[in-house]
Motif scaffolding. Structure first.
Motif, PDB file in Angstrom:
ATOM      1  N   LYS A 302       0.827  -1.209   0.000  1.00 14.77           N
ATOM      2  CA  LYS A 302       0.000   0.000   0.000  1.00 14.77           C
ATOM      3  C   LYS A 302       0.862   1.260   0.000  1.00 14.77           C
ATOM      4  CE  LYS A 302      -3.696  -2.648   1.255  1.00 14.77           C
ATOM      5  NZ  LYS A 302      -5.037  -2.729   0.713  1.00 14.77           N
ATOM      6  N   PHE A 303       0.405   2.263  -0.760  1.00  9.59           N
ATOM      7  CA  PHE A 303       1.110   3.551  -0.755  1.00  9.59           C
ATOM      8  C   PHE A 303       0.417   4.526   0.185  1.00  9.59           C
ATOM      9  CE2 PHE A 303      -1.704   3.528  -4.525  1.00  9.59           C
ATOM     10  CZ  PHE A 303      -2.470   4.668  -4.322  1.00  9.59           C
ATOM     11  N   SER A 304       1.080   5.656   0.446  1.00 11.05           N
ATOM     12  CA  SER A 304       0.543   6.643   1.394  1.00 11.05           C
ATOM     13  C   SER A 304       0.968   8.042   0.983  1.00 11.05           C
ATOM     14  CB  SER A 304       1.039   6.347   2.813  1.00 11.05           C
ATOM     15  OG  SER A 304       2.446   6.486   2.886  1.00 11.05           O
ATOM     16  N   PHE A 305       0.313   9.035   1.612  1.00  9.52           N
ATOM     17  CA  PHE A 305       0.588  10.449   1.340  1.00  9.52           C
ATOM     18  C   PHE A 305       0.898  11.179   2.638  1.00  9.52           C
ATOM     19  CE2 PHE A 305      -2.837   9.176  -1.611  1.00  9.52           C
ATOM     20  CZ  PHE A 305      -2.256   9.479  -2.825  1.00  9.52           C
ATOM     21  N   ASP A 306       1.484  12.387   2.480  1.00  9.00           N
ATOM     22  CA  ASP A 306       1.489  13.343   3.584  1.00  9.00           C
ATOM     23  C   ASP A 306       0.090  13.957   3.667  1.00  9.00           C
ATOM     24  OD1 ASP A 306       2.098  16.494   2.288  1.00  9.00           O
ATOM     25  OD2 ASP A 306       2.096  14.730   1.013  1.00  9.00           O
ATOM     26  N   PHE A 307      -0.129  14.824   4.663  1.00  4.30           N
ATOM     27  CA  PHE A 307      -1.467  15.367   4.914  1.00  4.30           C
ATOM     28  C   PHE A 307      -2.013  16.149   3.716  1.00  4.30           C
ATOM     29  CE2 PHE A 307      -4.306  18.714   6.490  1.00  4.30           C
ATOM     30  CZ  PHE A 307      -5.245  17.946   7.161  1.00  4.30           C
ATOM     31  N   HIS A 308      -1.129  16.866   3.027  1.00  3.49           N
ATOM     32  CA  HIS A 308      -1.564  17.745   1.939  1.00  3.49           C
ATOM     33  C   HIS A 308      -1.508  17.082   0.560  1.00  3.49           C
ATOM     34  CE1 HIS A 308      -1.971  21.197   4.559  1.00  3.49           C
ATOM     35  NE2 HIS A 308      -0.789  20.935   5.067  1.00  3.49           N
ATOM     36  N   PHE A 309      -1.240  15.785   0.516  1.00  3.21           N
ATOM     37  CA  PHE A 309      -1.201  15.033  -0.745  1.00  3.21           C
ATOM     38  C   PHE A 309      -0.157  15.595  -1.715  1.00  3.21           C
ATOM     39  CE2 PHE A 309      -5.391  14.319   1.028  1.00  3.21           C
ATOM     40  CZ  PHE A 309      -5.591  12.967   0.845  1.00  3.21           C
ATOM     41  N   ASN A 310       0.981  16.001  -1.167  1.00  2.00           N
ATOM     42  CA  ASN A 310       2.088  16.452  -2.016  1.00  2.00           C
ATOM     43  C   ASN A 310       3.041  15.318  -2.353  1.00  2.00           C
ATOM     44  OD1 ASN A 310       1.311  19.205  -2.146  1.00  2.00           O
ATOM     45  ND2 ASN A 310       2.143  19.536  -0.099  1.00  2.00           N
ATOM     46  N   LEU A 312       3.917  11.111  -2.304  1.00  2.00           N
ATOM     47  CA  LEU A 312       3.436   9.732  -2.261  1.00  2.00           C
ATOM     48  C   LEU A 312       4.634   8.831  -2.020  1.00  2.00           C
ATOM     49  CD1 LEU A 312       1.085   7.969  -4.796  1.00  2.00           C
ATOM     50  CD2 LEU A 312       3.300   6.971  -4.251  1.00  2.00           C
ATOM     51  N   ALA A 313       4.506   7.903  -1.066  1.00  2.21           N
ATOM     52  CA  ALA A 313       5.586   6.947  -0.782  1.00  2.21           C
ATOM     53  C   ALA A 313       5.069   5.529  -0.956  1.00  2.21           C
ATOM     54  CB  ALA A 313       6.116   7.144   0.633  1.00  2.21           C
ATOM     55  N   GLY A 319      12.653  -3.911  -0.417  1.00  2.74           N
ATOM     56  CA  GLY A 319      12.904  -3.040   0.723  1.00  2.74           C
ATOM     57  C   GLY A 319      13.264  -1.606   0.362  1.00  2.74           C
ATOM     58  N   LYS A 320      13.032  -1.208  -0.872  1.00  3.91           N
ATOM     59  CA  LYS A 320      13.285   0.175  -1.295  1.00  3.91           C
ATOM     60  C   LYS A 320      11.977   0.967  -1.279  1.00  3.91           C
ATOM     61  CE  LYS A 320      17.202  -0.870  -4.370  1.00  3.91           C
ATOM     62  NZ  LYS A 320      17.308  -2.311  -4.098  1.00  3.91           N
ATOM     63  N   ILE A 321      12.081   2.293  -1.093  1.00  5.78           N
ATOM     64  CA  ILE A 321      10.925   3.174  -1.083  1.00  5.78           C
ATOM     65  C   ILE A 321      11.097   4.233  -2.161  1.00  5.78           C
ATOM     66  CG2 ILE A 321       9.621   4.896   0.247  1.00  5.78           C
ATOM     67  CD1 ILE A 321      10.387   3.411   2.773  1.00  5.78           C
ATOM     68  N   TYR A 322      10.050   4.423  -2.957  1.00  7.22           N
ATOM     69  CA  TYR A 322      10.031   5.463  -3.983  1.00  7.22           C
ATOM     70  C   TYR A 322       9.102   6.579  -3.512  1.00  7.22           C
ATOM     71  CZ  TYR A 322      12.476   2.224  -7.008  1.00  7.22           C
ATOM     72  OH  TYR A 322      13.422   1.367  -7.533  1.00  7.22           O
ATOM     73  N   VAL A 323       9.639   7.809  -3.481  1.00 11.27           N
ATOM     74  CA  VAL A 323       8.883   8.961  -3.003  1.00 11.27           C
ATOM     75  C   VAL A 323       8.622   9.885  -4.196  1.00 11.27           C
ATOM     76  CG1 VAL A 323       8.767  10.847  -1.337  1.00 11.27           C
ATOM     77  CG2 VAL A 323      10.027   8.748  -0.762  1.00 11.27           C
ATOM     78  N   TRP A 324       7.366  10.033  -4.559  1.00  8.42           N
ATOM     79  CA  TRP A 324       6.979  10.817  -5.725  1.00  8.42           C
ATOM     80  C   TRP A 324       6.350  12.148  -5.319  1.00  8.42           C
ATOM     81  CZ3 TRP A 324       8.089   9.589 -10.694  1.00  8.42           C
ATOM     82  CH2 TRP A 324       8.453   8.269 -10.973  1.00  8.42           C
ATOM     83  N   GLU A 325       6.667  13.194  -6.086  1.00  9.62           N
ATOM     84  CA  GLU A 325       5.893  14.432  -6.002  1.00  9.62           C
ATOM     85  C   GLU A 325       4.643  14.180  -6.829  1.00  9.62           C
ATOM     86  OE1 GLU A 325       6.121  19.170  -7.166  1.00  9.62           O
ATOM     87  OE2 GLU A 325       7.936  17.948  -7.311  1.00  9.62           O
ATOM     88  N   VAL A 326       3.561  13.907  -6.141  1.00 14.81           N
ATOM     89  CA  VAL A 326       2.422  13.271  -6.797  1.00 14.81           C
ATOM     90  C   VAL A 326       1.656  14.224  -7.705  1.00 14.81           C
ATOM     91  CG1 VAL A 326       0.755  13.685  -4.943  1.00 14.81           C
ATOM     92  CG2 VAL A 326       0.519  11.670  -6.379  1.00 14.81           C
ATOM     93  N   GLN A 327       1.697  15.540  -7.418  1.00 16.65           N
ATOM     94  CA  GLN A 327       0.890  16.475  -8.203  1.00 16.65           C
ATOM     95  C   GLN A 327       1.679  17.166  -9.317  1.00 16.65           C
ATOM     96  OE1 GLN A 327      -2.050  18.826  -6.073  1.00 16.65           O
ATOM     97  NE2 GLN A 327      -1.577  17.732  -4.178  1.00 16.65           N
ATOM     98  N   ALA A 328       2.936  16.796  -9.507  1.00 18.45           N
ATOM     99  CA  ALA A 328       3.713  17.336 -10.624  1.00 18.45           C
ATOM    100  C   ALA A 328       3.318  16.629 -11.913  1.00 18.45           C
ATOM    101  CB  ALA A 328       5.203  17.154 -10.360  1.00 18.45           C
ATOM    102  N   SER A 329       3.460  17.329 -13.036  1.00 20.87           N
ATOM    103  CA  SER A 329       3.169  16.723 -14.330  1.00 20.87           C
ATOM    104  C   SER A 329       4.255  17.096 -15.335  1.00 20.87           C
ATOM    105  CB  SER A 329       1.806  17.180 -14.851  1.00 20.87           C
ATOM    106  OG  SER A 329       1.494  16.526 -16.056  1.00 20.87           O
TER     107      SER A 329
END
Length: 380
Positions: A302-310, A312-313, A319-329
């Motif tokens: 399962k993935f998750s967000f910070d409070f403001h949905f900026n 995504l992890a 055992g690796k984690i990918y952290v995305w800036e979810v609202q960038a295009s």
């Protein structure tokens, strides 16, 4: 029979695919690790409902639910632990909730299909809710009414509950519902009538509760036995969308858009176009963006967000984690987190309120904490 909707590419164009080259705009360092035993830890989550507890999180695995506080020095301080009397129970999911007076509650469920409501003030079970015919894969809390929760189950249904009164209000099952396990469910962030579900039938379904909302209101004033409440079946979703070709094990709203993940090494952002007054299946969807996640080809991650949905992890089986800036295009990969100690599949992540702390819970019983590294000020 409701029509199944297949995706179109975003707004007449190919979906924007993120690059796997990290931007490096935020850096993180492993600060803490804790082993909870031999059982897999399946769920982890911060309490976003109460600002007093912004650094408090909970985990569940085996027959144990544990709450922690993330201390400034990087340590993980245990606050309390609930151990189920059934040694064979295996908790798969948890969610923070609140009673009508604001008392923080922790809701957990798993293999036995029994929903445990834990009062964090008294450290005791306040209610146990029974109704599902099989194990429960996910619980989510309604952010606008945090005494309402929804559960996704192996019994091919999702259920809406009032945890204040212990009532099962709605059951999403029937003629046009899921044909296999429901793996994930989510409330729309501001349209209180709308939910999304997904599961092992490879579909994502969007549902409206608008015509059933009088029963939600009635659940708060019901004084008879919960078993006598007129629970209603919701059988027809607004849309059944086939965005993936395999199990869909995590779905979350991003405003009016939806992010969903299958076992095909990517998360997909898409737009459902629906109206509450439409006939079932009349809407359409556009696929907008894709977020690659290598080695993410096993289900129940399962993935998750910070409070403001900026941010995504999402973790992977290495055992690796990918952290995305979810609202960038197109999507921007902020960073990729890894450590030689962490080699087991990451079942779920949790991102703190401001994104400065990222947690992961693993198949091998470990939980890990990464903290953002203070960046030196840029020279003028």
């Amino acid at each position: 029979m409701a029509r199944v909707v297949f995706p179109k590419k975003g707004l007449g164009h190919e979906a924007a695919v993120g690059s796997l080259t990290p931007s490096g705009q935020r850096e993180y360092k492993l600060r803490g690790k804790r082993n909870e035993g031999k059982c897999p830890v399946y769920a982890i989550g911060f309490n976003f409902l109460d600002a007093r507890y912004h650094n408090v999180f909970a985990t569940c695995g085996g027959n144990r639910v544990t709450t922690y506080r993330g201390l400034p020095d990087g340590k993980l301080a245990v606050l309390e632990a609930y151990v189920d009397e059934d040694k064979e129970e295996s908790y798969y999911t948890l969610s923070w909730a609140a009673d009508l007076d604001g008392t923080p509650l922790l809701v957990a469920a798993g293999m036995n299909g029994i929903i445990r409501i834990i009062n964090c003030a008294t450290e005791k079970i306040s209610k146990s809710l029974v109704g599902h015919g099989n194990s429960i894969n996910e619980i989510r809390t309604q952010p606008l009414k945090p005494s309402l929760i929804i559960t996704a189950s192996k019994d091919e249904s999702a259920r809406l509950w009032n945890i204040h009164t212990g009532i099962c209000i709605l059951i999403f099952a029937g003629e046009a519902a899921h044909l296999h396990e429901v793996l994930s469910v989510d409330f729309h962030p501001y349209d209180i009538h709308r939910i999304a579900t997904c599961g092992m039938d490879n579909t994502v379904k969007i549902w409206s509760m608008k015509e059933f909302w009088p029963y939600v209101d009635k659940s708060f004033t019901w004084t008879d036995l919960p078993s006598k409440f007129p629970t209603k079946y919701v059988q027809f979703p607004l849309i059944t969308a086939v965005v993936h070709t395999n199990y869909v094990d995590c779905t979350r709203w991003l405003g009016d858009f939806i992010l969903s993940k299958s076992v095909d090494n990517e998360i997909v952002l898409w737009e459902p176009k629906t109206k509450d007054d439409q006939n079932p299946g009349e809407g359409s969807i556009d696929v907008l963006q894709k977020y690659p996640v290598p080695a993410c080809d096993i289900w129940f991650m399962k993935f998750s967000f910070d409070f403001h949905f900026n941010q995504l992890a999402i973790g992977n089986r290495e055992g690796k984690i990918y952290v995305w800036e979810v609202q960038a295009s197109p999507p921007v990969l902020i960073t990729r987190l890894s450590n030689p100690q962490c080699k087991s599949p990451i079942r779920q992540t949790a991102v703190s309120f401001d994104g400065s702390m990222i947690l992961a819970c693993c198949e091998d019983g470990n939980i890990y904490r990464w903290d953002e590294v203070d960046q030196p000020a840029a020279e003028s």
